[in-house]
Scaffold this motif. Structure first.
Motif, PDB file in Angstrom:
ATOM      1  N   PHE A 174       0.855  -1.307  -0.010  1.00  0.00           N
ATOM      2  CA  PHE A 174      -0.029  -0.165   0.029  1.00  0.00           C
ATOM      3  C   PHE A 174       0.924   1.032   0.050  1.00  0.00           C
ATOM      4  N   PHE A 175       0.582   2.086  -0.833  1.00  0.00           N
ATOM      5  CA  PHE A 175       1.506   3.453  -1.037  1.00  0.00           C
ATOM      6  C   PHE A 175       0.669   4.609  -0.990  1.00  0.00           C
ATOM      7  N   ASN A 176       0.683   5.358   0.115  1.00  0.00           N
ATOM      8  CA  ASN A 176       0.060   6.424   0.117  1.00  0.00           C
ATOM      9  C   ASN A 176       0.916   7.496  -0.573  1.00  0.00           C
ATOM     10  N   MET A 177       0.417   8.262  -1.350  1.00  0.00           N
ATOM     11  CA  MET A 177       1.173   9.252  -2.306  1.00  0.00           C
ATOM     12  C   MET A 177       1.128  10.602  -2.013  1.00  0.00           C
ATOM     13  N   ALA A 203      -0.759  14.356  -4.079  1.00  0.00           N
ATOM     14  CA  ALA A 203       0.076  14.343  -5.402  1.00  0.00           C
ATOM     15  C   ALA A 203      -0.504  13.415  -6.315  1.00  0.00           C
ATOM     16  N   GLU A 204      -1.944  13.647  -6.690  1.00  0.00           N
ATOM     17  CA  GLU A 204      -2.567  12.816  -7.661  1.00  0.00           C
ATOM     18  C   GLU A 204      -1.794  12.566  -9.179  1.00  0.00           C
ATOM     19  N   ALA A 205      -1.124  13.589  -9.439  1.00  0.00           N
ATOM     20  CA  ALA A 205      -0.306  13.321 -10.818  1.00  0.00           C
ATOM     21  C   ALA A 205       0.755  12.417 -10.417  1.00  0.00           C
ATOM     22  N   ASP A 206       1.533  12.300  -9.525  1.00  0.00           N
ATOM     23  CA  ASP A 206       2.550  11.484  -9.197  1.00  0.00           C
ATOM     24  C   ASP A 206       2.002  10.197  -8.797  1.00  0.00           C
ATOM     25  N   GLY A 232       1.173   8.325 -12.073  1.00  0.00           N
ATOM     26  CA  GLY A 232       2.686   7.938 -12.829  1.00  0.00           C
ATOM     27  C   GLY A 232       3.219   6.900 -12.069  1.00  0.00           C
ATOM     28  N   THR A 233       3.087   6.801 -10.939  1.00  0.00           N
ATOM     29  CA  THR A 233       3.714   5.703 -10.004  1.00  0.00           C
ATOM     30  C   THR A 233       2.883   4.405 -10.319  1.00  0.00           C
TER      31      THR A 233
END
Lengths: 310, 279
Positions: free
Chosen positions: A49-52, A55-58, A61-62
């Motif tokens: 699980f990755f909380n980014m 930063a929705e754009a990133d 892309g991730t």
């Protein structure tokens, strides 16, 4: 009809189940995991699980990079941020390379309620429908949500799945089958057809029931897959019932209504009406009152059917 | 590990010249393209593709392979040149660049060319994708390394800094970045258009290890990459001071060569210059 459950809740639950048996499923969120209901997956599988952050754009892309390396990422945030805010990332990093990213957006439509128009997406389906390779699905209830998420894991390629914030009545039997690209006839009828998606499916059924009392046999189709659209079922309905009313919690521009109109105009023109948001932004207010104010009730659908039935 | 012998240096310099020759010819044949930023990256790409990257043209989708993401996708010619020279596809295909039905699109398309790890071109997006690949290595317990190249003008895109946070937040020490710091972008010098300077300090502040090198010095690039392997707990950005158009005298440090193709005569002149350099 069963109890009201928000589709986002069903999403959170089914994600954990899938996570247990499929180690390739990973989940990303942009600081809204408690609202999108991905937080449960995060607790169960912290390493996947990755909380980014905000930063929705990133995040998109991730997710693309995770998919390029063979994983099955689910990326979640509110519909308004998952589409308009990151359109170029979704277009160029996900749809164009046809990567296996599942964008599951919650808080679609105006039933977001009190947060107001900045958070109410009325154009997300139109945006995502315009992208090559993208599949667009709006489940009608919690039951269908679980099946749609399961199907998205199996079917390779990018998905946009639109869920809601508020509870919706159960309209599908537990045993109902979801087939990507296939609409579902929920009620038979030969005199009129309502094609609905998302939360409007239950309202379409309500309208059909009331219309039956007036002696009109109305067919109700749950069109959860908006792309690829079930042309065959639309054309069959047009031929057999003579006219079509569409219903969606979305702008009348570019969504389900537009899709159905595109099919009919080219292949079998019949009268039709689109029930939806009339090219306007929403506002703050309780969901139910917003639906009334913006013309998204069973009564609105009924009136549309009656206006064409004459 | 940190020693590179003269033979290898000469070999990688020679390969960089081969790449530059391909770049000039390819863009000349295409009649459009971006020579400046392709030539500035050639030495870095040579070190990666002819020494460091663990890749196999006969098995281009090996899950264990190293990944290179060209975030500055307009530098596609240098990437195509390297892939062709490594045998991912025939060198003759290079002359189809930008032509109808060619897999060699104006900007890299991962669905058309084996060896292209990410479709790029819309600036600012490649670092995010590289982060995803680096995270995927961790999730799947694969030991590969991810490399990404961004342009200095590209760092004007906000997404780069979102991604820079992610790389360090998730301690991606299996990620090496290259900043092709050639100082020019389409409308002029980067510090005049929208200054990203001071650039190294920014990456440090975002939690990256930063190594500054001469981006045309094979030995410095190679050693910086070796050092990056030893940095644990954070990503490394190798800030490469480069010259846009490097290797072709009339293109060097000239902003007008960002995105225009050389004429037939200019191609010939450039190829002559690149020949002369051969020792």
């Amino acid at each position: 009809m069963g109890k009201n459950v928000a589709t986002r809740n069903a999403y959170g639950e089914v994600l954990i189940e899938i996570g247990q048996r499929n180690s390739r499923v990973v989940v990303l969120d942009a600081d809204l995991s408690k609202s999108t209901k991905t937080a449960g997956f995060g607790e169960a599988f912290p390493e996947r699980f990755f909380n980014m952050g905000i930063a929705e754009a990133d995040m998109m892309g991730t997710a693309a990079g995770l998919a390029a390396a063979g994983l099955i990422p689910f990326a979640s945030t509110f519909a308004v941020f998952a589409t308009g805010r990151v359109f170029d990332q979704v277009r160029n990093s996900i749809a164009y390379p046809n990567l296996n990213v599942k964008i599951v957006a919650t808080h679609g439509g105006i039933t977001v309620g009190e947060d107001g128009a900045s958070h109410q997406s009325v154009e997300d389906i139109a945006i995502m429908r315009s992208l090559p390779n993208m599949k667009v699905v709006v489940p009608a209830d919690a039951v269908e949500t679980r099946k749609v998420i399961e199907a998205a894991v199996e079917e390779k390629g990018p998905f946009y799945i639109r869920l809601g914030r508020s509870g919706v009545p159960q309209v599908l039997e537990e045993s109902a089958e979801f087939n990507l690209g296939r609409g579902m006839v929920l009620r038979k009828g030969s005199e009129a057809t309502i094609i609905a998606t998302g939360i409007m499916v239950s309202k379409a059924l309500e309208a059909a029931e009331e219309l039956e009392e007036k002696g009109l046999q109305v067919r109700v189709i749950n069109m959860s897959t908006i792309k690829p659209l079930d042309e065959e079922l639309i054309l069959e309905a047009a031929r057999e019932t003579g006219f079509i009313v569409t219903a969606e919690e979305h702008s009348i521009i570019g969504g389900l209504g537009s899709g159905v109109a595109e099919v009919l105009v080219e292949k079998y023109p019949v009268p039709m009406k689109r029930v939806g948001i009339m090219d306007t932004f929403g506002e703050s207010g309780p969901p139910e009152l917003l639906l009334e104010k913006y013309g998204l009730t069973a009564k609105n659908i009924k009136e549309a059917v009656l206006s064409l039935a004459k | 590990m940190t020693y590179i012998n003269q033979g290898k240096i000469s070999y990688l310099e020679k390969k960089a010249r081969v790449l530059r020759r391909y770049i000039v010819r390819m863009i000349g044949e295409a009649g459009s393209g971006h020579p400046g930023g392709s030539l500035s990256a050639a030495d870095i790409i040579s070190v990666l593709y002819f020494d460091l990257l663990n890749i196999d043209p006969s098995n281009p989708f090996d899950p264990q392979r190293d990944r290179f993401v060209l975030s500055k996708g307009h530098g596609a010619p240098v990437l195509y040149a390297a892939l062709a020279e490594r045998g991912f596809f025939p060198v003759e295909n290079l002359w189809t660049l930008r032509k109808l039905d060619s897999p060699l699109q104006g900007h890299p398309d991962m669905t058309k060319v084996p060896g292209v790890e990410m479709s790029t071109g819309s600036l600012g997006q490649g670092l995010s994708a590289a982060n995803g690949m680096a995270l995927a290595a961790r999730v799947q317990d694969l030991g590969y390394r991810v490399y990404v190249m961004i342009g200095d003008g590209e760092t004007e895109e906000g997404q780069i800094w979102e991604a820079a946070m992610t790389s360090s937040h998730y301690s991606l020490d299996n990620l090496t970045g290259f900043l092709d710091h050639n100082g020019l972008q389409i409308d002029g010098p980067v510090d005049q258009v929208m200054s990203p300077l001071p650039i190294s300090e920014k990456w440090r502040a975002f939690g990256w290890e930063v190594i500054e090198v001469d981006g045309h010095n094979i030995e410095e690039i190679w050693k910086a990459c070796q050092k990056a392997y030893t940095i644990k707990g954070k990503p490394t950005m190798i800030v490469c001071k480069t010259i846009k158009g490097k290797g072709v005298s009339f293109m060097e440090d000239k902003v007008e060569w960002h995105g225009s193709a050389p004429s037939k005569e200019q191609v010939e002149q450039a190829l002559e210059e690149l020949e002369e350099e051969v020792i």
